[in-house]
Design a protein around this motif. Structure first.
Motif, PDB file in Angstrom:
ATOM      1  N   GLU A 175      -3.015  -6.936  -3.824  1.00 47.75           N
ATOM      2  CA  GLU A 175      -3.614  -8.004  -2.738  1.00 47.75           C
ATOM      3  C   GLU A 175      -4.153  -6.938  -1.505  1.00 47.75           C
ATOM      4  OE1 GLU A 175      -0.981 -10.241  -0.372  1.00 47.75           O
ATOM      5  OE2 GLU A 175      -2.613 -11.544   0.326  1.00 47.75           O
ATOM      6  N   ASN A 176      -3.471  -5.762  -1.364  1.00 45.38           N
ATOM      7  CA  ASN A 176      -4.216  -5.052  -0.509  1.00 45.38           C
ATOM      8  C   ASN A 176      -5.171  -4.427  -0.807  1.00 45.38           C
ATOM      9  OD1 ASN A 176      -2.738  -3.475  -2.245  1.00 45.38           O
ATOM     10  ND2 ASN A 176      -1.406  -2.300  -0.938  1.00 45.38           N
ATOM     11  N   ASP A 177      -5.281  -3.845  -1.975  1.00 40.90           N
ATOM     12  CA  ASP A 177      -6.862  -3.265  -2.399  1.00 40.90           C
ATOM     13  C   ASP A 177      -7.955  -4.295  -2.540  1.00 40.90           C
ATOM     14  OD1 ASP A 177      -5.639  -0.695  -2.832  1.00 40.90           O
ATOM     15  OD2 ASP A 177      -5.109  -1.157  -4.916  1.00 40.90           O
ATOM     16  N   GLU A 178      -7.491  -5.503  -2.868  1.00 38.24           N
ATOM     17  CA  GLU A 178      -8.605  -6.597  -2.867  1.00 38.24           C
ATOM     18  C   GLU A 178      -8.993  -6.806  -1.325  1.00 38.24           C
ATOM     19  OE1 GLU A 178      -8.161 -11.101  -4.138  1.00 38.24           O
ATOM     20  OE2 GLU A 178      -7.075  -9.955  -5.311  1.00 38.24           O
ATOM     21  N   LEU A 179      -8.124  -6.781  -0.424  1.00 37.71           N
ATOM     22  CA  LEU A 179      -8.569  -7.131   1.170  1.00 37.71           C
ATOM     23  C   LEU A 179      -9.279  -6.044   1.396  1.00 37.71           C
ATOM     24  CD1 LEU A 179      -5.222  -8.470   2.341  1.00 37.71           C
ATOM     25  CD2 LEU A 179      -7.354  -9.815   2.288  1.00 37.71           C
ATOM     26  N   VAL A 180      -8.997  -4.795   1.264  1.00 36.35           N
ATOM     27  CA  VAL A 180      -9.892  -3.462   1.723  1.00 36.35           C
ATOM     28  C   VAL A 180     -11.333  -3.664   1.048  1.00 36.35           C
ATOM     29  CG1 VAL A 180     -10.010  -1.145   1.572  1.00 36.35           C
ATOM     30  CG2 VAL A 180      -7.693  -1.964   1.861  1.00 36.35           C
ATOM     31  N   ALA A 181     -11.581  -4.195  -0.190  1.00 31.38           N
ATOM     32  CA  ALA A 181     -12.704  -4.097  -0.596  1.00 31.38           C
ATOM     33  C   ALA A 181     -13.494  -5.364  -0.158  1.00 31.38           C
ATOM     34  CB  ALA A 181     -12.371  -4.361  -2.460  1.00 31.38           C
TER      35      ALA A 181
END
Ligand SMILES: C[S@@+](CC[C@H](N)C(=O)[O-])C[C@H]1O[C@@H](n2cnc3c(N)ncnc32)[C@H](O)[C@@H]1O
Length: 218
Positions: A32-38
């Motif tokens: 989820e964190n990588d998705e939010l950063v992207a």
């Protein structure tokens, strides 16, 4: 006992329980964190803010992306969680890219228009009635072209599911007491709060079963 910085003993204090839940391997594996950063998207050399950073669920991937020329400012009320975050920053070789501040989301210690992007995950439900004020602060410190990226629990319509999830949280050692509501805001509530805080909503969607993500700008 510690394994890769995560406390795995069965008996944990409430703060250790919080650290365990925020840093559990399954949570990181969901991405989820990588998705939010992207979703901003964040770029090399940018200056970004993580409000209610906790143990760095967003701070660490943000620091990877901004690189050595960028900086991530991490604000949290809880100095114990920030010291876990600072240890992780060092272990991951990200020293110099992250600055930690003990501070309040209602009164961010930065001038207007400081950040390329502002991130905030799973803080708003803890703020309750003060969430809108914190969103206005995030809007204030954002550049005109920047994005605010938000994640939180989503109030579900199914009352039985809602009650089951809330009682699961209440049973945890760090459940926050009988008054803490995790699935506090609906998608509509979040949209209204963002607009009242001076943000234009660019995207707003459910994520998994009882979570939501939003992106806004000034
Ligand atoms: C559920 S945790 C989420 C942490 C992190 N963003 C994550 O997704 O793992 C909420 C965090 O907000 C912090 N917090 C609560 N109230 C705050 C406030 N008024 N200002 C800044 N941080 C706050 C807590 O200490 C905690 O670290």
């Amino acid at each position: 006992m510690r394994e890769r910085g995560v406390i795995i003993s069965r008996r944990r204090t409430p703060v250790q329980e919080t650290i365990y839940r925020l840093d559990g391997p399954l949570r990181w594996a969901m991405g989820e964190n990588d998705e939010l950063v992207a979703s901003a998207p964040v770029r090399l050399g940018q200056r970004v803010l993580d409000v209610g950073a906790g143990t760095g669920f967003l701070t660490l991937p943000l620091a990877e992306v901004v690189g050595g020329e960028g900086v991530v400012e991490a604000v949290d009320l809880n100095s114990e969680l920030l010291s876990v975050l600072a240890d992780k920053v060092e272990r991951h070789g990200l020293t110099g890219r992250v600055r930690c501040h003990v501070g309040h989301a209602d009164d961010l210690p930065f001038p207007e228009g400081t950040f390329d992007h502002v991130f905030c995950s799973y803080l708003l439900h803890e703020l309750g009635d003060r969430a809108e004020r914190a969103l206005a602060e995030m809007a204030r410190v954002l550049t005109p072209s920047g994005r605010v990226v938000l994640a939180d629990y989503r109030r579900v319509e199914d009352q039985q599911l809602w009650a089951e999830i809330e009682s699961w949280y209440a049973a945890q050692a760090d459940g926050g007491g009988p008054d803490e509501v995790h699935l506090r805001f609906s998608l509509g509530d979040l949209e209204r709060m963002m607009v009242r805080a001076g943000l234009r909503v660019l995207s707003l969607r459910s994520w998994k079963v009882f979570h939501m993500h939003a992106v806004g700008r000034r």
